[in-house]
Design an enzyme around this catalytic site. Sequence first.
Site, mmCIF file in Angstrom:
data_model
loop_
_atom_site.group_PDB
_atom_site.id
_atom_site.type_symbol
_atom_site.label_atom_id
_atom_site.label_comp_id
_atom_site.label_asym_id
_atom_site.label_seq_id
_atom_site.Cartn_x
_atom_site.Cartn_y
_atom_site.Cartn_z
ATOM 1 N N GLY A 1 0.822 -1.198 0.000
ATOM 2 C CA GLY A 1 0.000 0.000 0.000
ATOM 3 C C GLY A 1 0.855 1.246 0.000
ATOM 4 O O GLY A 1 2.076 1.198 -0.218
ATOM 5 N N GLU B 1 -4.965 -2.998 22.561
ATOM 6 C CA GLU B 1 -4.292 -1.763 22.954
ATOM 7 C C GLU B 1 -5.138 -1.002 23.966
ATOM 8 O O GLU B 1 -6.346 -0.901 23.790
ATOM 9 C CB GLU B 1 -4.046 -0.891 21.718
ATOM 10 C CG GLU B 1 -3.144 -1.562 20.692
ATOM 11 C CD GLU B 1 -2.909 -0.729 19.435
ATOM 12 O OE1 GLU B 1 -3.446 0.407 19.370
ATOM 13 O OE2 GLU B 1 -2.225 -1.212 18.523
ATOM 14 N N HIS C 1 1.639 2.653 19.289
ATOM 15 C CA HIS C 1 0.864 2.977 18.081
ATOM 16 C C HIS C 1 1.116 4.419 17.647
ATOM 17 O O HIS C 1 0.194 5.234 17.527
ATOM 18 C CB HIS C 1 -0.622 2.741 18.334
ATOM 19 C CG HIS C 1 -1.387 2.460 17.076
ATOM 20 N ND1 HIS C 1 -2.490 1.643 17.033
ATOM 21 C CD2 HIS C 1 -1.212 2.889 15.796
ATOM 22 C CE1 HIS C 1 -2.967 1.581 15.800
ATOM 23 N NE2 HIS C 1 -2.200 2.338 15.033
ATOM 24 N N ARG D 1 -1.294 -3.738 11.716
ATOM 25 C CA ARG D 1 -2.309 -4.154 12.675
ATOM 26 C C ARG D 1 -1.781 -5.315 13.483
ATOM 27 O O ARG D 1 -1.198 -6.265 12.945
ATOM 28 C CB ARG D 1 -3.608 -4.551 11.964
ATOM 29 C CG ARG D 1 -4.415 -3.367 11.453
ATOM 30 C CD ARG D 1 -4.956 -2.544 12.616
ATOM 31 N NE ARG D 1 -5.757 -1.398 12.187
ATOM 32 C CZ ARG D 1 -5.296 -0.165 12.028
ATOM 33 N NH1 ARG D 1 -4.012 0.086 12.220
ATOM 34 N NH2 ARG D 1 -6.105 0.825 11.685
#
Length: 328
Positions: A152, A262, A281, A233
């Site tokens: 991506g 999380e 994150h 992820r």
Amino acid sequence: MARVLITTDYLRPGDEADQYLTARGHTTVHTPLAGVRDIRRLAAAYADAEAALVGHEPLSAEVLSRAPRLRAVVRAGVGYDSVDTDAAARLGITVSNLPGINANAVAEYTLGLLLAAARRLVQSATGVAAGGWPRQEGRELRGSTLGLLGYGAAARAVVPLAQAFGMRVVCTTGVPRAERADPTVSFVELSELLPSADYLSVHTALTIRTRGLLDAAAFGRMKPTAVLINTARGAVVDERALAEAVRTGQIAGAALDVVGEEPLPADSPLRNVENISVYSHLAGQTAEAREASGREGAAELVASLAGRPRFAVNTAHSHGSSPEGQEG
């Protein structure tokens, strides 16, 4: 005009996104949702919202069903696995994301994790803080192979940065061959990528196919000197298998910006495993990326309310826009 709920914790009243929405007549309600999010709190926040610019909170079918006025949801980021898009469609709610919005931030952060792992920076700083003076040797990135899982926007942005360090880049992806335009990247199957990568960097979406993709069998096929980097992820990785693989020396280590739950639970198998570093994150969290996601998220929300979403990831079966929405 619409009542817009903003749950993204870095967006504030009076910022660019807020001004964009209020200038078009919408009413904004800022309810930052971070940490553990229970269904009752989520349902209460969404009860009166007609549109929402959201963070990572889990918008399940149950939560969405308790939001009778909701017509549009925009994820202020790329991943949208936290939203039940099928349930949203059934309820007439359009869901959008912001593809590529933080690609540069994620790419730079990925290189930071690669360098930290290669030069053992976390171990050095931790050792000094504990009163020591660790002097273990590190490794250079030059001449090593970086395997990309996914192709991506973020993965594509990683390629020139890694190559600037002299790394060879290989990639496994489901992206159509016509979109694999970079002749400097070797595109291979996962079975070939795993044993060849010195560093394996995850950039794939979380889907039924990719959930738990990196499991004990996958780690068993990797080099004992390999390091896993994950900025995508957490659930792509089988965390118990990863902890065991690092603990037993099947692979050398891991740098994880994302985990399955999380914040990281106290009983996570990833805790207290030497050579596994877990971060909070942060890959997409730069000032520039946050400003862009707020700005573009607000614009996508207005477009969605007008029935013209640019980045919809579902089709709202009964979606319709009010005359007020079309004015935005």
